[in-house]
Every structure is written in structure tokens, then in C-alpha cells.
Design an enzyme around this catalytic site. Structure first.
Site, PDB file in Angstrom:
ATOM      1  N   LYS A  16     -16.893 -57.994  -8.734  1.00  0.00           N
ATOM      2  CA  LYS A  16     -17.720 -56.802  -8.983  1.00  0.00           C
ATOM      3  C   LYS A  16     -17.226 -56.015 -10.187  1.00  0.00           C
ATOM      4  CE  LYS A  16     -14.330 -53.979  -7.399  1.00  0.00           C
ATOM      5  NZ  LYS A  16     -13.575 -53.045  -8.241  1.00  0.00           N
ATOM      6  N   PRO A 104     -10.395 -62.801 -12.039  1.00  0.00           N
ATOM      7  CA  PRO A 104      -9.009 -62.514 -12.442  1.00  0.00           C
ATOM      8  C   PRO A 104      -8.221 -61.836 -11.325  1.00  0.00           C
ATOM      9  CG  PRO A 104     -10.573 -61.672 -14.082  1.00  0.00           C
ATOM     10  CD  PRO A 104     -11.390 -62.214 -12.944  1.00  0.00           C
ATOM     11  N   GLY A 107      -7.261 -57.790 -11.286  1.00  0.00           N
ATOM     12  CA  GLY A 107      -7.995 -57.472 -12.510  1.00  0.00           C
ATOM     13  C   GLY A 107      -8.966 -56.313 -12.363  1.00  0.00           C
ATOM     14  N   MET A 109     -11.531 -56.429 -10.316  1.00  0.00           N
ATOM     15  CA  MET A 109     -12.859 -56.985 -10.038  1.00  0.00           C
ATOM     16  C   MET A 109     -13.015 -57.423  -8.584  1.00  0.00           C
ATOM     17  SD  MET A 109     -14.014 -59.048 -13.398  1.00  0.00           S
ATOM     18  CE  MET A 109     -15.617 -59.297 -12.638  1.00  0.00           C
ATOM     19  N   GLY A 110     -12.070 -57.031  -7.752  1.00  0.00           N
ATOM     20  CA  GLY A 110     -12.231 -57.277  -6.315  1.00  0.00           C
ATOM     21  C   GLY A 110     -12.172 -58.738  -5.906  1.00  0.00           C
ATOM     22  N   ASP A 146     -13.210 -52.560  -0.626  1.00  0.00           N
ATOM     23  CA  ASP A 146     -14.203 -53.293  -1.427  1.00  0.00           C
ATOM     24  C   ASP A 146     -14.800 -54.494  -0.687  1.00  0.00           C
ATOM     25  OD1 ASP A 146     -13.631 -51.556  -3.474  1.00  0.00           O
ATOM     26  OD2 ASP A 146     -12.405 -52.978  -4.617  1.00  0.00           O
TER      27      ASP A 146
HETATM   28  P1  ATP Z   1      -9.548 -54.268  -6.412  1.00  0.00           P
HETATM   29  O1  ATP Z   1     -10.420 -54.201  -7.603  1.00  0.00           O
HETATM   30  O2  ATP Z   1     -10.280 -54.568  -5.125  1.00  0.00           O
HETATM   31  O3  ATP Z   1      -8.564 -53.146  -6.286  1.00  0.00           O
HETATM   32  P2  ATP Z   1      -8.156 -56.341  -7.781  1.00  0.00           P
HETATM   33  O4  ATP Z   1      -9.305 -57.181  -8.208  1.00  0.00           O
HETATM   34  O5  ATP Z   1      -7.527 -55.469  -8.811  1.00  0.00           O
HETATM   35  O6  ATP Z   1      -8.582 -55.529  -6.519  1.00  0.00           O
HETATM   36  P3  ATP Z   1      -7.055 -58.577  -6.353  1.00  0.00           P
HETATM   37  O7  ATP Z   1      -7.071 -59.767  -7.245  1.00  0.00           O
HETATM   38  O8  ATP Z   1      -8.104 -58.491  -5.318  1.00  0.00           O
HETATM   39  O9  ATP Z   1      -7.011 -57.268  -7.227  1.00  0.00           O
HETATM   40  O10 ATP Z   1      -5.645 -58.542  -5.617  1.00  0.00           O
HETATM   41  C1  ATP Z   1      -4.651 -57.579  -5.795  1.00  0.00           C
HETATM   42  C2  ATP Z   1      -3.345 -58.051  -5.150  1.00  0.00           C
HETATM   43  O11 ATP Z   1      -3.563 -58.388  -3.776  1.00  0.00           O
HETATM   44  C3  ATP Z   1      -2.795 -59.314  -5.774  1.00  0.00           C
HETATM   45  O12 ATP Z   1      -1.913 -59.008  -6.814  1.00  0.00           O
HETATM   46  C4  ATP Z   1      -2.103 -60.030  -4.631  1.00  0.00           C
HETATM   47  O13 ATP Z   1      -0.756 -59.644  -4.551  1.00  0.00           O
HETATM   48  C5  ATP Z   1      -2.793 -59.523  -3.383  1.00  0.00           C
HETATM   49  N1  ATP Z   1      -3.728 -60.493  -2.717  1.00  0.00           N
HETATM   50  C6  ATP Z   1      -3.890 -60.666  -1.411  1.00  0.00           C
HETATM   51  N2  ATP Z   1      -4.834 -61.569  -1.135  1.00  0.00           N
HETATM   52  C7  ATP Z   1      -5.326 -61.999  -2.312  1.00  0.00           C
HETATM   53  C8  ATP Z   1      -6.328 -62.926  -2.666  1.00  0.00           C
HETATM   54  N3  ATP Z   1      -7.025 -63.625  -1.774  1.00  0.00           N
HETATM   55  N4  ATP Z   1      -6.579 -63.093  -3.972  1.00  0.00           N
HETATM   56  C9  ATP Z   1      -5.879 -62.379  -4.892  1.00  0.00           C
HETATM   57  N5  ATP Z   1      -4.910 -61.515  -4.601  1.00  0.00           N
HETATM   58  C10 ATP Z   1      -4.626 -61.295  -3.318  1.00  0.00           C
END
Ligand code: ATP
Length: 312
Positions: A16, A104, A107, A109-110, A146
Site C-alpha cells: 500500500k 520492500p 519500506g 508499504m505494509g 495495516d
Molecule cells: P508498515 O508500513 O506496515 O509500518 P513496513 O512496510 O515499513 O511496515 P514491513 O516490511 O512490514 O515494514 O516489516 C517491518 C519489520 O517487521 C521487518 O523489519 C521485520 O523485522 C518484521 N517482520 C515481521 N514479519 C514480517 C514479514 N512477514 N515480512 C517482512 N517483515 C516482517
């Protein structure tokens, strides 16, 4: 010996972009109140659940995603989703989860949330739990703010922690060019940087007099399907703290905006940047320009559907 075909369930769930994100005060439970407009985009996590005795997980990259920081034990959101569903529905079977990541990592992007949503849907089907949509959404909210949106997809407004969703009317297709970063940013650290900045400047910053809300201009732009209008309304309270933690994002934003993007924004807590373009041709031109400047880009469109079973 008779062999039984293994029924496996494959699900795709989207990443997202937050086209608008306003962060309010910290609540007693430590979470921030926020108002956001989510758009699901055509960058998908793929998850396959196969019958197994225990809940196990393997993670692979689909494309140039650095999966090094992804835990494969009980800290993984997909494993937690499977356990929560099994516990809630009284299931004593397991599943082997195989994730192919395209979103990513860390990143903004959830991606982890998409994996959790995909797991809920895949395991619900594999185990025939029949818990129903409403309870699945409630479980999703317990896993992360999210996660409900990754189930529903489309374009939606999120309030509360971002988990209380209402659909937003959106017309047409928006064309985005994403620039993923080499290294991720920790979401809690970005919120902490925002809090620290607000605390330090509280003399100069008026306290919020209202709950955070998504502006009428954002809703109108989405409803009209007008990228020029939406470009004027993009906003993200987490952009400034993300930039403070990762100053190199500023250069990416400047390059994208100087290369034909209508506007650029940090997605969620970053560091992925998302550039809105006028149409598919403009997105291609921006991709060419950013590539020439040395950036790796992804062209995506939104809105797209939420987590869905894929039939081969
Ligand atoms: P958001 O935008 O929802 O805050 P994000 O996209 O920045 O999240 P994610 O890639 O969802 O970040 O993951 C953040 C952290 O969660 C990762 O650095 C990792 O340590 C942990 N994690 C737990 N489960 C997962 C997963 N299935 N995929 C990726 N990271 C995960």
C-alpha cells in the site's frame, strides 16, 4: 500406496501507499491516533499455505527484495497470523507457509501486513474454519494496524490506529513510480523521531485542537480520479521524521519532482518514495529519467483489490 493430492492455497496480497497520513497525539496505550487514506497498489506478496503438522515458514524474494531482515520464526507476522487463526477457530492442524516477497522490507508499504492478511485468508481456506469476514477483520486488527486494509484493498480511509476502515470512493487508475531504498527504516523509530521533534518544539507548535482527519480535498481528488488534484493534496506527517533519519530521501524526492512527477511523497514511515504521475506514459518517462539518474524504480497502479486466492 494411494497418494492424496496436497491441497495448497495460494494468495496474493498487495502493498500500500498512504496518499495522506496525519498523525495525532500518542494515546494511553502508546499508539498514535491517526487518519490516513490508503491505496492498495499492484505490487503483490505471494503466499502459499500447504497442509503440515506444525506451522512453519520459508521466505524468498520475488524480484530484487532484500529479505535478510525478515524473521522466519514466531516474530514473523505471517506465523503470528496463522497461530492466532488456529487458536481462535480451535484448529489443531498446521500449515507450511511459503512467502515470496515483492514488497520492500521495512519500506513503509505494509509488506509484513500483506503477508499476515494473505496468511489469514490462505489458512482460513486450507483449514475451512468458516470464521467469516467480520471476525477475520477483527483478527487482522489484532495483528497490526495495516493488516485489515491488506485484506480489503482498494482505496480506504483508516482512523483509530489506521485499522478502523471505511471505503473511499475512487475513480479510475492512478499511476505511481516507486523508488525503494537499499535499507529499510523502523516504523517505531520514525514515530519516535516525530514525537521527539514535537516535544522539542512544543513551544512553537500549537497543540492539536482536533482529531486527525483526511482532508476533503484528498477525498474529492480520489473521487474525481484526478491525479493533478491528488498531487496537490498528498500529505504525510511521517515524511519529515523519515527525512531526518534518512536525509538521502530528500535527493530522491527532488530528482523525481524535477523529472516530471506531479508530486512525490514518502510512503508511510518510509523510506520508499512514491511519485504520482499523470498517466501510464508519464510513469514510463519518469521511470526512464530516474533510471538514468541511477535509481531503481517500480511502476505500479492503484487501486487494486485486497488479499485474494489465486487459482492456477
Ligand atoms: P508498515 O508500513 O506496515 O509500518 P513496513 O512496510 O515499513 O511496515 P514491513 O516490511 O512490514 O515494514 O516489516 C517491518 C519489520 O517487521 C521487518 O523489519 C521485520 O523485522 C518484521 N517482520 C515481521 N514479519 C514480517 C514479514 N512477514 N515480512 C517482512 N517483515 C516482517
Amino acid at each position: 500406496m494411494a497418494s492424496h493430492p496436497t491441497a495448497s492455497v495460494r494468495v496474493r496480497a498487495p502493498g500500500k501507499i498512504n496518499v495522506f497520513l496525519e498523525v495525532g497525539d500518542v494515546q494511553d496505550d502508546g499508539y498514535h491516533e491517526l487518519a490516513t487514506a490508503f491505496q492498495a497498489v499492484s505490487l503483490y506478496e505471494e503466499l502459499t499455505a500447504t497442509p503440515a503438522d506444525d506451522i512453519t515458514l520459508e521466505v524468498a524474494a520475488r524480484g530484487p527484495v532484500d529479505i535478510e531482515g525478515v524473521p522466519t520464526d514466531d516474530r514473523n507476522l505471517a506465523v503470528r497470523a496463522a497461530r492466532l487463526l488456529a487458536q481462535t477457530a480451535g484448529i489443531d492442524r498446521g500449515a507450511h507457509l511459503s512467502i515470496r516477497k515483492a514488497v520492500p522490507v521495512a519500506g513503509g508499504m505494509g509488506g509484513g501486513s500483506a503477508d499476515a492478511a494473505a496468511t489469514l485468508l490462505a489458512c482460513d481456506t486450507l483449514w475451512a474454519t468458516a470464521i467469516g469476514r467480520e471476525r477475520m477483520l477483527a483478527l487482522a486488527a489484532r495483528l497490526g494496524a495495516d493488516v485489515p486494509f491488506a485484506l480489503t484493498g482498494g482505496t480506504a480511509i483508516g482512523t483509530g490506529r489506521g485499522d478502523q476502515l471505511s471505503p473511499a470512493l475512487a475513480k479510475g487508475v492512478f499511476h505511481w513510480v516507486l523508488v525503494p531504498a537499499e535499507r529499510g527504516l523502523s516504523t517505531p523509530e520514525v514515530y519516535a523521531a516525530l514525537d521527539e521533534h514535537r516535544e522539542r518544539h512544543k513551544q512553537d507548535i500549537f497543540p492539536a485542537v482536533r482529531a486527525p482527519m483526511v482532508g476533503a480535498d484528498v477525498l474529492q481528488a480520489l473521487r474525481a480520479g484526478d491525479p493533478h488534484m491528488l498531487a496537490e493534496s498528498l500529505g504525510n506527517d511521517l515524511q519529515a521524521p523519515a527525512l531526518r533519519l534518512r536525509p538521502s530521501i530528500a535527493e530522491v524526492l527532488e530528482t523525481g519532482e524535477a523529472s516530471g512527477a506531479l508530486a512525490g511523497i514518502v510512503s508511510g514511515s518510509g523510506p520508499t518514495t512514491a511519485f504520482l504521475t499523470a498517466d501510464a506514459d508519464a510513469a514510463l518517462e519518469l521511470h526512464v529519467a530516474l533510471s538514468a539518474s541511477g535509481y531503481r524504480t517500480l511502476r505500479v497502479t492503484g487501486p487494486v483489490h485486497g488479499a485474494r486466492i489465486v487459482h492456477d
